[in-house]
Write a protein that holds these residues in place. Structure first.
Motif, PDB file in Angstrom:
ATOM      1  N   MET A   1     128.798 122.715  49.692  1.00  0.00           N
ATOM      2  CA  MET A   1     128.153 123.074  50.947  1.00  0.00           C
ATOM      3  C   MET A   1     129.214 123.346  52.009  1.00  0.00           C
ATOM      4  SD  MET A   1     126.739 119.303  51.919  1.00  0.00           S
ATOM      5  CE  MET A   1     125.251 119.686  52.771  1.00  0.00           C
ATOM      6  N   TYR A   2     128.860 124.257  52.920  1.00  0.00           N
ATOM      7  CA  TYR A   2     129.773 124.609  54.020  1.00  0.00           C
ATOM      8  C   TYR A   2     129.164 124.109  55.322  1.00  0.00           C
ATOM      9  CZ  TYR A   2     131.698 127.813  50.579  1.00  0.00           C
ATOM     10  OH  TYR A   2     132.257 128.346  49.457  1.00  0.00           O
ATOM     11  N   ILE A   3     129.971 123.384  56.104  1.00  0.00           N
ATOM     12  CA  ILE A   3     129.478 122.825  57.367  1.00  0.00           C
ATOM     13  C   ILE A   3     130.308 123.425  58.509  1.00  0.00           C
ATOM     14  CG2 ILE A   3     129.148 120.701  58.710  1.00  0.00           C
ATOM     15  CD1 ILE A   3     129.341 119.239  55.888  1.00  0.00           C
ATOM     16  N   GLY A   4     129.649 124.101  59.439  1.00  0.00           N
ATOM     17  CA  GLY A   4     130.336 124.679  60.597  1.00  0.00           C
ATOM     18  C   GLY A   4     129.914 123.959  61.865  1.00  0.00           C
ATOM     19  N   ILE A   5     130.854 123.726  62.754  1.00  0.00           N
ATOM     20  CA  ILE A   5     130.572 123.013  64.020  1.00  0.00           C
ATOM     21  C   ILE A   5     131.315 123.708  65.160  1.00  0.00           C
ATOM     22  CG2 ILE A   5     130.740 120.789  65.247  1.00  0.00           C
ATOM     23  CD1 ILE A   5     131.034 119.469  62.479  1.00  0.00           C
ATOM     24  N   ASP A   6     130.667 123.805  66.309  1.00  0.00           N
ATOM     25  CA  ASP A   6     131.375 124.339  67.481  1.00  0.00           C
ATOM     26  C   ASP A   6     130.756 123.824  68.776  1.00  0.00           C
ATOM     27  OD1 ASP A   6     133.317 125.708  68.853  1.00  0.00           O
ATOM     28  OD2 ASP A   6     132.236 127.610  68.868  1.00  0.00           O
ATOM     29  N   ASP A   7     131.556 123.994  69.826  1.00  0.00           N
ATOM     30  CA  ASP A   7     131.158 123.749  71.221  1.00  0.00           C
ATOM     31  C   ASP A   7     130.758 122.292  71.466  1.00  0.00           C
ATOM     32  OD1 ASP A   7     130.686 124.234  73.852  1.00  0.00           O
ATOM     33  OD2 ASP A   7     129.347 125.941  73.536  1.00  0.00           O
ATOM     34  N   THR A   8     131.665 121.395  71.127  1.00  0.00           N
ATOM     35  CA  THR A   8     131.398 119.969  71.331  1.00  0.00           C
ATOM     36  C   THR A   8     132.255 119.401  72.458  1.00  0.00           C
ATOM     37  OG1 THR A   8     133.133 119.292  69.808  1.00  0.00           O
ATOM     38  CG2 THR A   8     130.942 119.672  68.875  1.00  0.00           C
ATOM     39  N   ASP A   9     133.189 120.227  72.958  1.00  0.00           N
ATOM     40  CA  ASP A   9     134.178 119.664  73.885  1.00  0.00           C
ATOM     41  C   ASP A   9     134.029 120.211  75.291  1.00  0.00           C
ATOM     42  OD1 ASP A   9     134.898 122.202  73.357  1.00  0.00           O
ATOM     43  OD2 ASP A   9     136.932 121.766  72.728  1.00  0.00           O
ATOM     44  N   SER A  10     134.788 119.597  76.200  1.00  0.00           N
ATOM     45  CA  SER A  10     134.840 120.086  77.580  1.00  0.00           C
ATOM     46  C   SER A  10     136.277 119.941  78.044  1.00  0.00           C
ATOM     47  CB  SER A  10     133.931 119.235  78.469  1.00  0.00           C
ATOM     48  OG  SER A  10     134.567 118.002  78.733  1.00  0.00           O
ATOM     49  N   LYS A  11     136.544 120.433  79.259  1.00  0.00           N
ATOM     50  CA  LYS A  11     137.916 120.317  79.785  1.00  0.00           C
ATOM     51  C   LYS A  11     138.285 118.860  80.047  1.00  0.00           C
ATOM     52  CE  LYS A  11     139.116 124.825  81.516  1.00  0.00           C
ATOM     53  NZ  LYS A  11     138.001 125.728  81.264  1.00  0.00           N
ATOM     54  N   ASN A  12     137.273 117.962  80.087  1.00  0.00           N
ATOM     55  CA  ASN A  12     137.548 116.546  80.397  1.00  0.00           C
ATOM     56  C   ASN A  12     137.959 115.743  79.174  1.00  0.00           C
ATOM     57  OD1 ASN A  12     136.424 117.386  82.793  1.00  0.00           O
ATOM     58  ND2 ASN A  12     134.388 116.669  82.212  1.00  0.00           N
ATOM     59  N   GLY A  13     137.798 116.294  77.996  1.00  0.00           N
ATOM     60  CA  GLY A  13     138.164 115.513  76.821  1.00  0.00           C
ATOM     61  C   GLY A  13     137.539 116.089  75.575  1.00  0.00           C
ATOM     62  N   MET A  14     137.702 115.384  74.480  1.00  0.00           N
ATOM     63  CA  MET A  14     137.203 115.779  73.161  1.00  0.00           C
ATOM     64  C   MET A  14     137.841 117.085  72.695  1.00  0.00           C
ATOM     65  SD  MET A  14     135.650 114.261  70.947  1.00  0.00           S
ATOM     66  CE  MET A  14     135.077 115.581  69.933  1.00  0.00           C
TER      67      MET A  14
ATOM     68  N   THR B   1     136.800 119.879  69.245  1.00  0.00           N
ATOM     69  CA  THR B   1     135.969 120.037  68.045  1.00  0.00           C
ATOM     70  C   THR B   1     136.779 119.737  66.777  1.00  0.00           C
ATOM     71  OG1 THR B   1     134.635 121.642  69.241  1.00  0.00           O
ATOM     72  CG2 THR B   1     134.390 121.626  66.851  1.00  0.00           C
ATOM     73  N   THR B   2     138.080 120.016  66.802  1.00  0.00           N
ATOM     74  CA  THR B   2     138.895 119.709  65.603  1.00  0.00           C
ATOM     75  C   THR B   2     138.946 118.201  65.369  1.00  0.00           C
ATOM     76  OG1 THR B   2     141.029 119.508  66.754  1.00  0.00           O
ATOM     77  CG2 THR B   2     140.391 121.722  66.012  1.00  0.00           C
ATOM     78  N   TYR B   3     138.973 117.432  66.454  1.00  0.00           N
ATOM     79  CA  TYR B   3     139.032 115.968  66.317  1.00  0.00           C
ATOM     80  C   TYR B   3     137.723 115.448  65.733  1.00  0.00           C
ATOM     81  CZ  TYR B   3     139.604 111.054  67.490  1.00  0.00           C
ATOM     82  OH  TYR B   3     139.693 109.688  67.420  1.00  0.00           O
ATOM     83  N   LEU B   4     136.631 116.000  66.232  1.00  0.00           N
ATOM     84  CA  LEU B   4     135.318 115.603  65.710  1.00  0.00           C
ATOM     85  C   LEU B   4     135.263 115.890  64.203  1.00  0.00           C
ATOM     86  CD1 LEU B   4     131.970 116.245  67.494  1.00  0.00           C
ATOM     87  CD2 LEU B   4     132.155 116.578  65.049  1.00  0.00           C
ATOM     88  N   ALA B   5     135.781 117.038  63.797  1.00  0.00           N
ATOM     89  CA  ALA B   5     135.765 117.396  62.373  1.00  0.00           C
ATOM     90  C   ALA B   5     136.619 116.422  61.569  1.00  0.00           C
ATOM     91  CB  ALA B   5     136.273 118.826  62.195  1.00  0.00           C
ATOM     92  N   THR B   6     137.716 115.976  62.169  1.00  0.00           N
ATOM     93  CA  THR B   6     138.610 115.044  61.473  1.00  0.00           C
ATOM     94  C   THR B   6     137.912 113.706  61.232  1.00  0.00           C
ATOM     95  OG1 THR B   6     140.417 116.122  62.626  1.00  0.00           O
ATOM     96  CG2 THR B   6     140.933 114.025  61.600  1.00  0.00           C
ATOM     97  N   VAL B   7     137.202 113.243  62.249  1.00  0.00           N
ATOM     98  CA  VAL B   7     136.438 111.995  62.115  1.00  0.00           C
ATOM     99  C   VAL B   7     135.330 112.185  61.070  1.00  0.00           C
ATOM    100  CG1 VAL B   7     134.882 110.412  63.339  1.00  0.00           C
ATOM    101  CG2 VAL B   7     136.971 111.242  64.462  1.00  0.00           C
ATOM    102  N   LEU B   8     134.708 113.344  61.119  1.00  0.00           N
ATOM    103  CA  LEU B   8     133.606 113.627  60.188  1.00  0.00           C
ATOM    104  C   LEU B   8     134.090 113.609  58.732  1.00  0.00           C
ATOM    105  CD1 LEU B   8     130.626 114.404  60.043  1.00  0.00           C
ATOM    106  CD2 LEU B   8     131.326 116.799  60.224  1.00  0.00           C
ATOM    107  N   VAL B   9     135.255 114.197  58.499  1.00  0.00           N
ATOM    108  CA  VAL B   9     135.805 114.212  57.132  1.00  0.00           C
ATOM    109  C   VAL B   9     135.932 112.770  56.622  1.00  0.00           C
ATOM    110  CG1 VAL B   9     137.933 114.688  55.828  1.00  0.00           C
ATOM    111  CG2 VAL B   9     136.955 116.449  57.322  1.00  0.00           C
ATOM    112  N   GLU B  10     136.378 111.863  57.487  1.00  0.00           N
ATOM    113  CA  GLU B  10     136.501 110.448  57.076  1.00  0.00           C
ATOM    114  C   GLU B  10     135.119 109.866  56.782  1.00  0.00           C
ATOM    115  OE1 GLU B  10     138.608 108.471  60.240  1.00  0.00           O
ATOM    116  OE2 GLU B  10     140.309 109.838  60.056  1.00  0.00           O
ATOM    117  N   ARG B  11     134.149 110.177  57.636  1.00  0.00           N
ATOM    118  CA  ARG B  11     132.810 109.582  57.481  1.00  0.00           C
ATOM    119  C   ARG B  11     132.078 110.098  56.242  1.00  0.00           C
ATOM    120  NH1 ARG B  11     130.429 109.259  63.688  1.00  0.00           N
ATOM    121  NH2 ARG B  11     132.040 107.834  64.434  1.00  0.00           N
TER     122      ARG B  11
END
Ligand code: ATP
Length: 415
Positions: free
Chosen positions: A1-14, A16-26
């Motif tokens: 399966m292919y999972i795509g994610i976007d637009d999770t961040d803002s100029k204040n933090g976060m 999307t690559t970091y979220l994906a990194t955490v997701l890979v662990e989970r």
């Protein structure tokens, strides 16, 4: 399966690559990650972007019966980590079992053109599962990341993240070790430092969790650079396969059909000479088949402006860059032919003495023997500008722009 994610961040933090990194662990317990996660840079001119218009996709071989649990984990992770309170953050998740040609074609357009939210949601819904949060704009990037198979060209980036408690504080990176890493691995890695401007360029200054990113063509060289660089403790790190440094955004175009917010490769003849305007920006015009467009080397392009300033009317060039207000924001320029370069001098008389001006519009006169000449002398000068491709320095380079060190032929890389 292919999972795509976007637009999770803002100029204040976060990020999307970091979220994906955490997701890979989970997701570890639910199956096997296939290959590297993909970091896909989309149209760099999109007004909604937070920074570099990046989206991520991961390919996953799920254990039997885990598909729903995986989907649930992805949704929960986005709900937990995305910056929902920021108006311009509109997360999107797309999950497909395969990548249809139509989605590959969509992805190419998302890198080069502008796409509507409706088109993305309809297309993703036709082939798989879609989770659109708030106005759903993130589905565009999520689907485009899934569709970017990176078959034509790709590079890699190792992203090192900060320990969570350090986010928002100044980053500690030993700059000398970064220059050492560059010396040891360039040109297999690039975009780490800007030698001409004596600065490191691989670390953001925003409060996001990224400590630094090492980019290159060779995974072993990237790993070697990572070992050489000394910094505050790295929280996590991950290797992405990316379309960074590939020029995937550029379209060979015609001046007559240039549209703002797209990026082009355009040929033309310099029709108005470079001039430096307030702020240090250098502007000139090129023409082709009766059409004209302005080109700009903005102040942040630093030493690149020295090349642009040497252009003369009549020089033939090919410009690479994004169109905004019908002006091309230069990323690269190829100088394909030069008109003669001359300096204007008072003529030398037959008697050997250099003549003086005889007055406004009255030609020249020799003070010694009285001989008259109507026109000045034009003495050719050379060695000012070589033909070939020039680029903006690493500090001003877009993520998706192909560094000249990755290209062959008559190139003048900016290191
Ligand atoms: P970062 O690089 O830090 O991850 P970002 O610069 O990627 O942030 P986003 O927060 O992802 O910025 O915002 C970009 C938005 O633009 C996303 O919603 C994405 O879906 C959308 N988008 C991307 N490419 C296009 C396109 N070609 N046409 C229309 N919308 C697009």
């Amino acid at each position: 399966m292919y999972i795509g994610i976007d637009d999770t961040d803002s100029k204040n933090g976060m990020c999307t690559t970091y979220l994906a990194t955490v997701l890979v662990e989970r997701l570890q317990d639910y199956g096997q990650l296939i290959g590297c996660p993909r970091l896909v840079r989309l149209n760099p001119n999109i007004r909604y972007k937070t920074r570099g218009n990046g989206a991520v996709a991961i390919q996953f071989e799920e254990k039997g019966g885990c598909a729903l649990r995986i989907e649930d984990t992805v949704v929960r992770t986005v709900e937990e980590m995305a910056e929902f309170n920021v108006p311009n953050t509109n997360p999107g998740i797309v999950i497909l079992d395969e990548i249809p040609e139509e989605v590959k074609e969509f992805s190419k357009r998302a890198v080069q053109d502008i796409i509507s939210i409706k088109e993305a949601i309809d297309l993703a819904g036709r082939y798989g599962k879609v989770h659109a949060f708030k106005n759903g704009r993130g589905v565009i990037g999520a689907l485009a990341a899934v569709g970017a198979t990176l078959e034509e060209d790709h590079t890699h980036e190792l992203i090192a993240y900060r320990q969570r408690e350090r986010c928002g504080t100044p980053r500690h990176i030993d700059e000398e070790s970064v220059f050492n890493a560059n010396r040891a691995t360039y040109p297999l890695t690039w975009g780490t430092v800007d030698l001409a401007n004596n600065t490191i360029v691989f670390s953001p200054s925003s409060p996001c969790p990224v400590l630094f990113g090492i980019r290159g063509d060779d995974v072993d060289a990237i790993q070697k650079a990572f070992e050489v660089i000394k910094s505050e403790p790295v929280g996590r790190h991950i290797l992405f396969k990316t379309n960074q440094g590939t020029d995937a955004h550029l379209v060979e175009g015609e001046m007559a059909s240039v549209k703002d917010e797209r990026s082009y490769i355009l040929g033309g003849v310099v029709s108005a000479p470079p001039r430096t305007i307030e702020g240090g920006h250098v502007i000139f015009s090129i023409a082709e088949n009766g059409h004209k467009i302005d080109c700009a080397a903005y102040e942040p392009t630093k030493n690149f402006r020295d090349v642009v300033r040497k252009l003369r009317v009549g020089d033939k060039v090919t410009v690479y860059g994004a169109a905004k207000n019908h002006t091309i924001n230069l990323e690269k320029i190829e100088i394909t032919s030069l008109v003669g370069r001359f300096i204007r001098q008072n003529p030398v008389c037959d008697c050997g003495k250099r003549m003086k001006s005889a007055g406004h519009n009255q030609g020249y006169r020799c003070k010694r023997c009285g001989t008259h000449a109507d026109t000045p002398e034009y003495v050719p000068i050379d060695g000012q500008l070589d033909l070939g491709l020039y680029e903006v320095p690493p500090s001003a380079r877009r993520h998706i722009s192909k560094p000249l060190i990755r290209m062959s032929g008559n190139v003048h890389p900016s290191i």
